[in-house]
Scaffold this active site. Structure first.
Site, PDB file in Angstrom:
ATOM      1  N   LYS A  86      40.934  -8.005 -15.554  1.00  0.00           N
ATOM      2  CA  LYS A  86      42.361  -8.301 -15.363  1.00  0.00           C
ATOM      3  C   LYS A  86      42.797  -9.313 -16.410  1.00  0.00           C
ATOM      4  CE  LYS A  86      44.062  -8.897 -11.212  1.00  0.00           C
ATOM      5  NZ  LYS A  86      44.234  -9.434  -9.835  1.00  0.00           N
TER       6      LYS A  86
HETATM    7  O1  G3P Z   1      46.523 -10.652  -7.945  1.00  0.00           O
HETATM    8  C1  G3P Z   1      47.902 -10.698  -7.684  1.00  0.00           C
HETATM    9  C2  G3P Z   1      48.250 -10.696  -6.260  1.00  0.00           C
HETATM   10  O2  G3P Z   1      47.144 -11.133  -5.533  1.00  0.00           O
HETATM   11  C3  G3P Z   1      49.437 -11.536  -5.947  1.00  0.00           C
HETATM   12  O3  G3P Z   1      49.633 -11.535  -4.582  1.00  0.00           O
HETATM   13  O4  G3P Z   1      50.287 -12.452  -2.414  1.00  0.00           O
HETATM   14  O5  G3P Z   1      49.785 -14.011  -4.329  1.00  0.00           O
HETATM   15  O6  G3P Z   1      51.861 -12.646  -4.336  1.00  0.00           O
HETATM   16  P1  G3P Z   1      50.450 -12.726  -3.877  1.00  0.00           P
END
Ligand code: G3P
Length: 224
Positions: A86
């Site tokens: 990533k």
């Molecule tokens: O890796 C990106 C993803 O985990 C973002 O999720 O819930 O932190 O917005 P969030």
């Protein structure tokens, strides 16, 4: 079938959900690993043991320069699992993606907050794009629409790039992006659990059991 990932390194919950969901693997990011206080070398062997050797892992670089990102990507790719690297789709990250693509390493461009940013990452050679659906929604931008527009552009350009939407805070967001036909998705544990739940399900099953027991007692269906 869609590649279905959990955005988590919670071993217990991954194990629980692997038993009832068709998991392709897990996605991680530096925040997820830091919150769990678990490193990649602790987490990956345990999750590979649960899911099996076919498990695919998405691990994010933490380096800040193009050269360092490329070197870190090579090292991540060398881990003894099915790895996807990533890389945040910043200007620096995009430059690294272009170089890494010549090395035949699978790359996911992450931290996608707009159609513009996403299509550039796809054109740069990313194998996956991770648009942050809920984070866009909370910024007043329609996350599902961004995914739909990216889907259209990727198809129009004939790019070999899968959308892997991330960042969900409710099950409706998940279903709306799945309806677009995305080829991959990653969801948090809590949302995965919610997708299997409905307030009417348990009472319905309990009623079936009561009705059965009242007439057939402990007999099983094929014994009745
Ligand atoms: O890796 C990106 C993803 O985990 C973002 O999720 O819930 O932190 O917005 P969030």
């Amino acid at each position: 079938m869609i590649e279905f990932y959990l955005d988590s390194v919670d071993i217990k919950q991954v194990s629980r959900l692997h038993a009832c969901l068709p998991l392709k693997g897990v996605t991680t990011n530096p925040t997820i690993l830091a919150k769990a206080k678990l490193g990649v070398n602790q987490v990956l062997p345990e999750i590979a043991f649960i899911i099996g050797s076919e498990a695919r892992f998405h691990v994010q670089v933490v380096s800040q320069t193009v050269d360092d990102i490329v070197e870190e990507a090579i090292q991540i790719d060398a881990l003894p699992y099915d790895m996807v690297v990533k890389i945040p789709a910043t200007e620096t990250g995009l430059a690294a993606i272009k170089i890494i693509k010549d090395k035949d390493i699978k790359v996911l461009a992450t931290a996608i907050y707009s159609v513009q940013q996403g299509i550039i990452a796809a054109l740069s050679g990313a194998d996956y794009l991770a648009p942050y659906v809920n984070r866009m929604d909370t910024m007043g931008c329609d996350g599902v629409k961004v995914v739909a527009d990216l889907q259209l552009l990727i198809a129009q350009q004939g790019l070999n790039c899968k959308l892997l939407p991330a960042s969900f805070k409710n099950t409706l967001q998940v279903i709306e992006v799945m309806k677009l036909g995305v080829k991959a998705i990653t969801i948090p544990i809590g949302i995965a659990i919610q997708m299997m739940e409905h307030p009417a399900v348990i009472p319905a099953v309990e009623q079936f059991n009561q009705d059965w027991n009242a007439v057939f007692g402990a007999k099983l269906s094929y014994e009745s």
